[in-house]
Write an enzyme that holds these catalytic residues in place. Structure first.
Site, PDB file in Angstrom:
ATOM      1  N   TYR A 125       7.265   4.432   5.773  1.00 47.08           N
ATOM      2  CA  TYR A 125       7.454   4.189   4.612  1.00 47.08           C
ATOM      3  C   TYR A 125       8.390   4.811   3.880  1.00 47.08           C
ATOM      4  CZ  TYR A 125       2.246   2.930   4.930  1.00 47.08           C
ATOM      5  OH  TYR A 125       1.018   2.111   5.401  1.00 47.08           O
ATOM      6  N   SER A 128      -5.536  -2.845   1.444  1.00 41.58           N
ATOM      7  CA  SER A 128      -5.702  -3.802   0.439  1.00 41.58           C
ATOM      8  C   SER A 128      -6.853  -4.168   0.022  1.00 41.58           C
ATOM      9  CB  SER A 128      -4.839  -5.094   1.155  1.00 41.58           C
ATOM     10  OG  SER A 128      -4.443  -5.765  -0.094  1.00 41.58           O
ATOM     11  N   PRO A 129      -7.984  -3.100  -0.316  1.00 44.23           N
ATOM     12  CA  PRO A 129      -9.286  -3.555  -0.510  1.00 44.23           C
ATOM     13  C   PRO A 129      -9.594  -4.386  -1.793  1.00 44.23           C
ATOM     14  CG  PRO A 129      -8.906  -1.242  -0.859  1.00 44.23           C
ATOM     15  CD  PRO A 129      -7.718  -1.693  -0.466  1.00 44.23           C
ATOM     16  N   GLY A 160      -4.166  -6.197  -5.521  1.00 46.29           N
ATOM     17  CA  GLY A 160      -4.414  -6.178  -6.990  1.00 46.29           C
ATOM     18  C   GLY A 160      -4.824  -7.352  -7.608  1.00 46.29           C
ATOM     19  N   PHE A 161      -5.192  -8.269  -7.006  1.00 41.59           N
ATOM     20  CA  PHE A 161      -5.492  -9.719  -7.591  1.00 41.59           C
ATOM     21  C   PHE A 161      -6.701  -9.463  -8.039  1.00 41.59           C
ATOM     22  CE2 PHE A 161      -7.978 -13.766  -7.386  1.00 41.59           C
ATOM     23  CZ  PHE A 161      -7.182 -14.373  -8.062  1.00 41.59           C
ATOM     24  N   LEU A 162      -8.055  -8.751  -7.396  1.00 43.02           N
ATOM     25  CA  LEU A 162      -9.175  -8.785  -7.911  1.00 43.02           C
ATOM     26  C   LEU A 162      -9.405  -7.773  -9.100  1.00 43.02           C
ATOM     27  CD1 LEU A 162     -10.988  -8.374  -4.246  1.00 43.02           C
ATOM     28  CD2 LEU A 162     -11.194 -10.576  -5.941  1.00 43.02           C
ATOM     29  N   HIS A 207       0.480   2.383  14.552  1.00 39.24           N
ATOM     30  CA  HIS A 207       0.642   1.504  13.250  1.00 39.24           C
ATOM     31  C   HIS A 207       0.254  -0.059  13.785  1.00 39.24           C
ATOM     32  CE1 HIS A 207       2.558   1.594   9.067  1.00 39.24           C
ATOM     33  NE2 HIS A 207       1.817   0.869   9.099  1.00 39.24           N
TER      34      HIS A 207
END
Length: 327
Positions: free
Chosen positions: A55, A202-203, A207-209, A123
């Site tokens: 990262y 990505s739970p 960010g869509f939810l 990873h």
């Protein structure tokens, strides 16, 4: 915050993905802001921090994120369950997977300003490096006290089982959300049965939810959401029924969509530890406060029944060894 088990490790039931302080979401915040955000998360009760050697701004500065995390936890190391990751190249593992692991780990320890890592992930799988050799090397690092546990990222049951038979796996970190549920078929039941933590990245579906991403949202720079198919203008509109479903429950509960999304997976699987990532302090604390939201059985069934009727437009797929990396 309540805790959950990842194999031999005990972690806060919601972790914190630190990637956004270094890349992946456009302009990165200042180091001072990032350190403050991490310390606020620790103060709230989140002790599970996730980083990686990879990262860095535009993936070009190795260890950028690890350095930030190291500075943030200085003086508080015993309060943190620290996870980082490595990738083993084909050439560097020809002689010894252990030597390659040790070399990467020593560099990470220096950047993190610590003498051990709690959870060390591979990873991604390198098909040229047998996972059994990696598992054996990880076992040696555990015996030497340099790591407390180890894990795999974006893997199927076959890889997990092969590795687990050599050195018990503490955690698997795969993508998982209401919109990415393929791992419910095999991986999650395997983890549940074998005391392996399933760390969900990505739970909130990038960010869509949360309901805050619309067709007018612009992703700039290195923002990974520019390439997430669910977030194309066409698919954002097509996936609106997911937002409607989550919003209905959230409004009645008096909480946010993101919190409902996280509470849903906490309710469903005792082995799941969601790992939301954000570079925004307010959003980080909002996500962590999902630990205060408890769904009733009726609310959970409402979500499950609704999800069963919905189609995902623009499903994300991991590709490995020429095939979809999904069970």
């Amino acid at each position: 915050m309540k805790t959950r088990n990842c194999g031999n490790l005990t972690v806060s039931e919601i972790g914190m993905g630190c990637m956004g302080f270094s890349h992946g979401y456009g302009q990165i915040p200042s180091e001072e802001y990032s350190i403050e955000a991490l310390r606020k998360a620790l103060d709230y009760g989140c002790d599970f921090l996730d980083t990686s050697e990879a990262y860095g701004p535009y993936m070009s500065e190795t260890g950028h994120n690890e350095k930030i995390v190291g500075k943030a936890i200085k003086g508080r190391r015993e309060d943190v369950v620290l996870a980082t990751k490595l990738f083993i190249g084909t050439g560097e593992a020809r002689r010894s997977a252990y030597d390659a692991l040790r070399k990467h780990l020593e560099a990470s320890l220096k950047r993190l300003q610590t003498d051990y890592v709690d959870l060390y992930y591979l990873h991604r799988i390198n098909p040229d490096v047998p996972v059994e050799r990696v598992a054996e090397g990880m076992g040696r690092l555990i015996d030497e006290g340099l790591i407390r546990g180890w894990g795999l990222s974006m893997v199927t049951v076959d890889f997990i089982d092969r590795a687990h038979k050599v050195t018990p796996v503490s955690a698997v970190q795969n993508i998982y959300s209401m919109m990415e549920r393929d791992y419910e078929k095999k991986v999650l039941p395997y983890c549940q049965a074998n005391n392996i933590g399933f760390v969900a990245f990505s739970p909130i579906a990038s960010g869509f939810l949360s309901g805050k991403v619309t067709a007018d949202t612009k992703f700039v720079g290195d923002d990974v959401r520019r390439w997430v198919p669910q977030l194309s203008q066409r698919n954002i509109a097509a996936n609106q029924p997911f937002i409607d479903l989550v919003s209905g429950v959230a409004e009645r509960k008096g909480c946010t969509n993101a919190q409902i999304s996280l509470a849903w997976m906490l309710h469903k699987y005792s082995c799941v530890v969601p790992l939301p990532g954000s570079k925004n302090q307010e959003r980080i604390l909002e996500n962590l406060r999902a630990s205060e939201v408890e769904l009733t059985d009726a609310e959970f069934r409402e979500l499950e029944n609704g999800l069963a009727d919905l189609k995902v437009y623009g499903r994300r797929k991991e590709v490995n060894m020429g095939s979809e990396y999904i069970d």
